[in-house]
Design a protein around this motif. Structure first.
Motif, PDB file in Angstrom:
ATOM      1  N   LEU A   1      10.303   1.801  -3.967  1.00  0.00           N
ATOM      2  CA  LEU A   1      10.643   1.542  -2.572  1.00  0.00           C
ATOM      3  C   LEU A   1      11.172   2.832  -1.994  1.00  0.00           C
ATOM      4  N   THR A   2      10.606   3.232  -0.900  1.00  0.00           N
ATOM      5  CA  THR A   2      11.071   4.441  -0.227  1.00  0.00           C
ATOM      6  C   THR A   2      11.668   4.036   1.108  1.00  0.00           C
ATOM      7  N   GLY A   3      12.101   4.973   1.885  1.00  0.00           N
ATOM      8  CA  GLY A   3      12.841   4.716   3.112  1.00  0.00           C
ATOM      9  C   GLY A   3      12.365   3.545   3.946  1.00  0.00           C
TER      10      GLY A   3
ATOM     11  N   HIS B   1       7.375  -2.716   5.989  1.00  0.00           N
ATOM     12  CA  HIS B   1       8.054  -2.923   4.704  1.00  0.00           C
ATOM     13  C   HIS B   1       7.057  -2.983   3.543  1.00  0.00           C
ATOM     14  N   ARG B   2       5.791  -3.180   3.830  1.00  0.00           N
ATOM     15  CA  ARG B   2       4.768  -3.284   2.784  1.00  0.00           C
ATOM     16  C   ARG B   2       4.253  -1.928   2.315  1.00  0.00           C
TER      17      ARG B   2
ATOM     18  N   GLU C   1      17.660  -2.323   1.089  1.00  0.00           N
ATOM     19  CA  GLU C   1      17.993  -3.688   0.684  1.00  0.00           C
ATOM     20  C   GLU C   1      17.175  -4.707   1.483  1.00  0.00           C
ATOM     21  N   ARG C   2      17.047  -4.477   2.775  1.00  0.00           N
ATOM     22  CA  ARG C   2      16.226  -5.376   3.597  1.00  0.00           C
ATOM     23  C   ARG C   2      14.763  -5.310   3.187  1.00  0.00           C
ATOM     24  N   LYS C   3      14.274  -4.097   2.925  1.00  0.00           N
ATOM     25  CA  LYS C   3      12.883  -3.933   2.513  1.00  0.00           C
ATOM     26  C   LYS C   3      12.624  -4.718   1.235  1.00  0.00           C
ATOM     27  N   GLN C   4      13.520  -4.595   0.275  1.00  0.00           N
ATOM     28  CA  GLN C   4      13.363  -5.305  -0.987  1.00  0.00           C
ATOM     29  C   GLN C   4      13.387  -6.815  -0.769  1.00  0.00           C
ATOM     30  N   LEU C   5      14.286  -7.295   0.081  1.00  0.00           N
ATOM     31  CA  LEU C   5      14.355  -8.729   0.358  1.00  0.00           C
ATOM     32  C   LEU C   5      13.067  -9.241   1.002  1.00  0.00           C
TER      33      LEU C   5
ATOM     34  N   ALA D   1       0.870  -1.178   0.000  1.00  0.00           N
ATOM     35  CA  ALA D   1       0.000   0.000   0.000  1.00  0.00           C
ATOM     36  C   ALA D   1       0.903   1.222   0.000  1.00  0.00           C
ATOM     37  N   SER D   2       0.430   2.300  -0.587  1.00  0.00           N
ATOM     38  CA  SER D   2       1.209   3.542  -0.570  1.00  0.00           C
ATOM     39  C   SER D   2       0.931   4.287   0.733  1.00  0.00           C
TER      40      SER D   2
END
Length: 159
Positions: free
Chosen positions: A137-139, A128-129, A145-149, A93-94
């Motif tokens: 992907l923002t802060g 992270h969602r 990198e962790r958020k993307q993983l 969600a944004s």
């Protein structure tokens, strides 16, 4: 009480107070933030259950956490964190969408972002969602990198 576990995104420190999870911290750990952690106790039942559920999550065997939580924050932060828990596994969600779900205008996106960044129990309260309005992907307190993983882990588990 606290313990440290290994995970695919690095070591995580799990913290409990009065039988409830109060924090999940990314390494490197900072101890000068004033948070009460108490002594290390790897066998504490709430910490052991949190570690078990996180292990199952990372193994793609668990989509919904069932843990006693006690994140410390303002009333607004609590509202945002409660809304984050409504974002399903593998969904995003944004910041504006989260604001809208709270009955606020898109102008509150920044305030939602600030509250999101203060989430003391990441992963379980899935900050992270939350992504940018344009899908970027923002802060993330744990680093992009962790958020993307984490997002990739959830997407891969759906297929």
């Amino acid at each position: 009480m606290w313990t440290v576990i290994d995970s695919p995104i690095g070591e995580l420190r799990l913290v409990e107070q009065a039988g409830r999870i109060t924090a999940i911290e990314f390494s490197p750990f900072g101890d000068a933030d004033g948070r009460v952690r108490g002594p290390r106790d790897d066998a504490h039942p709430v910490l052991a259950e949190c570690a078990r559920q996180l292990g199952a999550y990372f193994a793609r065997e668990l989509k919904d956490f069932d843990l006693p939580l006690a994140p410390v924050g303002s009333a607004f932060q609590q509202r945002v964190w409660a809304q984050l828990q409504e974002i399903g596994y593998g969904e995003t969600a944004s910041y504006g969408q989260v604001a809208g779900r709270l009955g606020l205008t898109n102008a509150a996106s920044r305030a939602v972002g600030l509250a999101n960044g203060r989430n003391p129990i990441p992963i379980v309260i899935p900050c992270h969602r939350v992504i940018g309005a344009n899908g970027t992907l923002t802060g993330y307190a744990g680093g992009l990198e962790r958020k993307q993983l984490l997002l990739e882990l959830e997407q891969d588990a759906l297929f």
